[in-house]
Design an enzyme around this catalytic site. Structure first.
Site, PDB file in Angstrom:
ATOM      1  N   ARG A  31     -48.262 -26.726 -69.981  1.00 45.25           N
ATOM      2  CA  ARG A  31     -47.541 -27.185 -71.188  1.00 45.25           C
ATOM      3  C   ARG A  31     -48.162 -26.879 -72.236  1.00 45.25           C
ATOM      4  NH1 ARG A  31     -42.083 -30.038 -70.080  1.00 45.25           N
ATOM      5  NH2 ARG A  31     -43.686 -32.211 -70.099  1.00 45.25           N
ATOM      6  N   ASP A  77     -44.468 -28.994 -58.732  1.00 46.41           N
ATOM      7  CA  ASP A  77     -43.022 -29.686 -58.710  1.00 46.41           C
ATOM      8  C   ASP A  77     -42.647 -30.107 -58.051  1.00 46.41           C
ATOM      9  OD1 ASP A  77     -42.127 -29.050 -62.020  1.00 46.41           O
ATOM     10  OD2 ASP A  77     -40.760 -29.484 -60.202  1.00 46.41           O
TER      11      ASP A  77
HETATM   12  O1  1CP Z   1     -43.079 -22.141 -66.605  1.00 47.75           O
HETATM   13  C1  1CP Z   1     -44.005 -23.473 -66.836  1.00 47.75           C
HETATM   14  O2  1CP Z   1     -45.110 -23.579 -67.756  1.00 47.75           O
HETATM   15  C2  1CP Z   1     -43.096 -24.168 -66.355  1.00 47.75           C
HETATM   16  C3  1CP Z   1     -42.961 -25.849 -66.856  1.00 47.75           C
HETATM   17  C4  1CP Z   1     -43.406 -26.988 -66.399  1.00 47.75           C
HETATM   18  C5  1CP Z   1     -44.474 -27.406 -65.689  1.00 47.75           C
HETATM   19  C6  1CP Z   1     -46.100 -27.237 -65.729  1.00 47.75           C
HETATM   20  C7  1CP Z   1     -42.361 -26.656 -65.459  1.00 47.75           C
HETATM   21  C8  1CP Z   1     -40.666 -26.874 -64.321  1.00 47.75           C
HETATM   22  N1  1CP Z   1     -42.764 -28.357 -64.106  1.00 47.75           N
HETATM   23  C9  1CP Z   1     -44.022 -28.480 -64.153  1.00 47.75           C
HETATM   24  C10 1CP Z   1     -45.875 -28.585 -63.521  1.00 47.75           C
HETATM   25  C11 1CP Z   1     -45.588 -30.405 -63.618  1.00 47.75           C
HETATM   26  N2  1CP Z   1     -44.146 -30.852 -62.840  1.00 47.75           N
HETATM   27  C12 1CP Z   1     -46.219 -31.053 -63.250  1.00 47.75           C
HETATM   28  C13 1CP Z   1     -47.442 -30.711 -62.773  1.00 47.75           C
HETATM   29  C14 1CP Z   1     -48.867 -31.651 -63.514  1.00 47.75           C
HETATM   30  C15 1CP Z   1     -48.787 -31.526 -64.632  1.00 47.75           C
HETATM   31  O3  1CP Z   1     -48.028 -30.768 -65.674  1.00 47.75           O
HETATM   32  O4  1CP Z   1     -49.597 -32.465 -65.249  1.00 47.75           O
HETATM   33  C16 1CP Z   1     -46.176 -32.339 -62.434  1.00 47.75           C
HETATM   34  C17 1CP Z   1     -46.313 -33.914 -62.248  1.00 47.75           C
HETATM   35  C18 1CP Z   1     -44.204 -32.307 -62.978  1.00 47.75           C
HETATM   36  C19 1CP Z   1     -42.986 -32.725 -62.646  1.00 47.75           C
HETATM   37  C20 1CP Z   1     -41.945 -32.825 -63.062  1.00 47.75           C
HETATM   38  N3  1CP Z   1     -41.297 -31.917 -62.562  1.00 47.75           N
HETATM   39  C21 1CP Z   1     -40.825 -34.330 -63.639  1.00 47.75           C
HETATM   40  C22 1CP Z   1     -41.381 -35.667 -62.317  1.00 47.75           C
HETATM   41  C23 1CP Z   1     -41.312 -35.938 -64.069  1.00 47.75           C
HETATM   42  C24 1CP Z   1     -41.609 -35.879 -65.681  1.00 47.75           C
HETATM   43  O5  1CP Z   1     -42.021 -35.131 -66.538  1.00 47.75           O
HETATM   44  O6  1CP Z   1     -40.083 -36.720 -65.586  1.00 47.75           O
HETATM   45  C25 1CP Z   1     -39.422 -33.029 -63.755  1.00 47.75           C
HETATM   46  C26 1CP Z   1     -38.540 -34.038 -63.975  1.00 47.75           C
HETATM   47  C27 1CP Z   1     -39.902 -31.583 -62.903  1.00 47.75           C
HETATM   48  C28 1CP Z   1     -39.081 -30.512 -63.299  1.00 47.75           C
HETATM   49  C29 1CP Z   1     -38.752 -29.836 -64.048  1.00 47.75           C
HETATM   50  N4  1CP Z   1     -39.865 -29.195 -63.474  1.00 47.75           N
HETATM   51  C30 1CP Z   1     -39.812 -28.009 -64.567  1.00 47.75           C
HETATM   52  C31 1CP Z   1     -38.976 -28.642 -65.595  1.00 47.75           C
HETATM   53  C32 1CP Z   1     -38.503 -27.623 -67.573  1.00 47.75           C
HETATM   54  C33 1CP Z   1     -38.496 -29.530 -65.248  1.00 47.75           C
HETATM   55  C34 1CP Z   1     -36.895 -30.469 -66.273  1.00 47.75           C
HETATM   56  C35 1CP Z   1     -35.946 -30.436 -66.077  1.00 47.75           C
HETATM   57  C36 1CP Z   1     -35.511 -31.102 -66.984  1.00 47.75           C
HETATM   58  O7  1CP Z   1     -34.824 -31.277 -68.414  1.00 47.75           O
HETATM   59  O8  1CP Z   1     -34.185 -31.279 -66.325  1.00 47.75           O
END
Ligand code: 1CP
Length: 349
Positions: A31, A77
């Protein structure tokens, strides 16, 4: 002494205090990083990205290369488990995740657990690739969504909702919700155990949507499933520390840490450090809790708050982190500044 510690972050999870405190940030990969955006453009979609061990391993390691964090979190994810369980999952640009909804009976048993575990094998391959490249002083954290948080997506069918549909299940369809949570516990336990077999040093359960629940509901849908997951992991022979992150637990945080068997807890932005220090045993490791919006804002207020957090938890094992994930438009310089402050504290004294 602190300097000779092999893995400072893991040591803290095991109950030791370290000075300077180790640091990593939730959602530190992806991100907000331009190098992630470049990498991401090479995959056809987000799921493919997560299932490509070479890309996912590189994304996992990027925050170490840029910030020298003390640990990395596996790039994956929380919704992959639903995909592996046979609930269609896709990520739409500008919309977020779209998930095939579960029936009222609550079962997620279309695919046998052994096969679910097998379907997620690219993730274990990512873990072992990261492990082979990681310096020995760095900690590799595997993770999964905690049962309720994942169940919520299977009920609501998408993210960004007010979550009332899923919460209504707790009142109108508690039996269906229990079955759904049990199926998730079993599949998630095997998934997380396989991450440890592949080399994860610690595990984290993201219960990101634990806020706003009445005490009895919190007990039923957060505490019990998290407890079952921890127990199941131990039954499967997992002996690494497990971090729980019941975001929004508020005054129910002590019940969560007491009853689930987690080894450490992630603190969200809203919880007060006085409450944490009064209510949690003084040797219980905590991780947190800078507001991601203050990280985005930066400046002196952020700097003061970083020091305040370090001081607040000086008496207990503490890992510096955020209260929730790094937001996409966070300036890199602010993250660098926080890392500097956390690291230099020890030299200042
Ligand atoms: O195209 C993209 O790049 C999509 C964006 C993205 C990314 C980079 C999503 C979609 N997931 C991730 C990676 C991710 N998700 C990680 C990898 C490590 C890191 O980013 O450092 C991790 C640990 C997660 C965990 C995750 N996914 C959580 C729990 C943590 C938190 O932030 O509360 C949750 C709730 C998700 C669901 C999710 N995945 C992606 C989105 C946009 C969402 C949230 C949707 C919502 O608002 O409900």
């Amino acid at each position: 002494m602190a300097n000779t510690a092999l893995k400072p972050l893991l040591d803290v999870l095991n109950g030791q205090r370290r000075d300077p405190v180790p640091i990593w940030m939730m959602r530190q990969a992806g991100r907000h990083l331009p190098e992630y955006m470049e990498l991401r453009s090479r995959a056809k979609n987000f799921l493919d990205f997560c299932y490509s061990p070479s890309l996912a391993a590189e994304a996992t390691l990027q925050p170490i290369e840029r910030y020298d964090m003390d640990g990395v979190i596996l790039f994956a994810d929380i919704l992959l488990i639903l995909d592996a369980l046979g609930q269609g999952v896709r990520f739409e640009k500008g919309v977020g995740p779209i998930v095939e909804t579960v029936e009222e009976k609550g079962r997620l048993n279309k695919v046998p657990v052994e096969q679910v575990k097998e379907r997620l094998s690219p993730v274990y391959e990512t873990v072992s690739r990261v492990k082979s490249k990681l310096e020995p002083g760095k900690t590799l954290i595997g993770f999964a969504g905690a049962p309720w948080t994942v169940a919520l997506y299977a009920i609501e069918g998408r993210g960004g909702t007010d979550k009332s549909q899923a919460r209504l299940w707790a009142h109108q369809n508690p039996a269906g919700l229990d079955l759904l949570l049990d199926d998730l516990v079993e599949a998630t336990a095997h998934y997380m155990a396989a991450q440890v077999e592949a080399g994860a040093d610690a595990l984290m359960m993201f219960e990101s949507w634990a806020e706003g629940l009445a005490e009895d509901v919190f007990e039923q849908i957060v505490v019990q499933p998290n407890r079952k997951l921890v127990l199941r992991l131990r039954e499967l022979g997992v002996d690494v520390p497990i971090i729980g992150f019941p975001r929004g637990a508020g005054t129910m945080l002590p019940a969560y840490t007491d009853l689930t068997g987690v080894n450490a807890v992630g603190l969200d932005t809203a919880i007060s450090s006085a409450f944490v220090n009064r209510e949690l045993p003084s040797d219980f490791p905590v991780q947190g809790q800078l507001d991601p919006l203050l990280l985005m804002a930066g400046g002196e207020k952020m700097e003061r708050r970083v020091i305040e957090i370090i001081e607040a938890y000086r008496g207990r094992p503490h890992i510096f982190n955020l209260g929730h994930g790094v937001l996409p438009t966070t300036p890199i310089k602010h993250v660098e500044r926080v890392v500097d402050i956390v690291r230099n504290r020890a030299h200042d004294k």
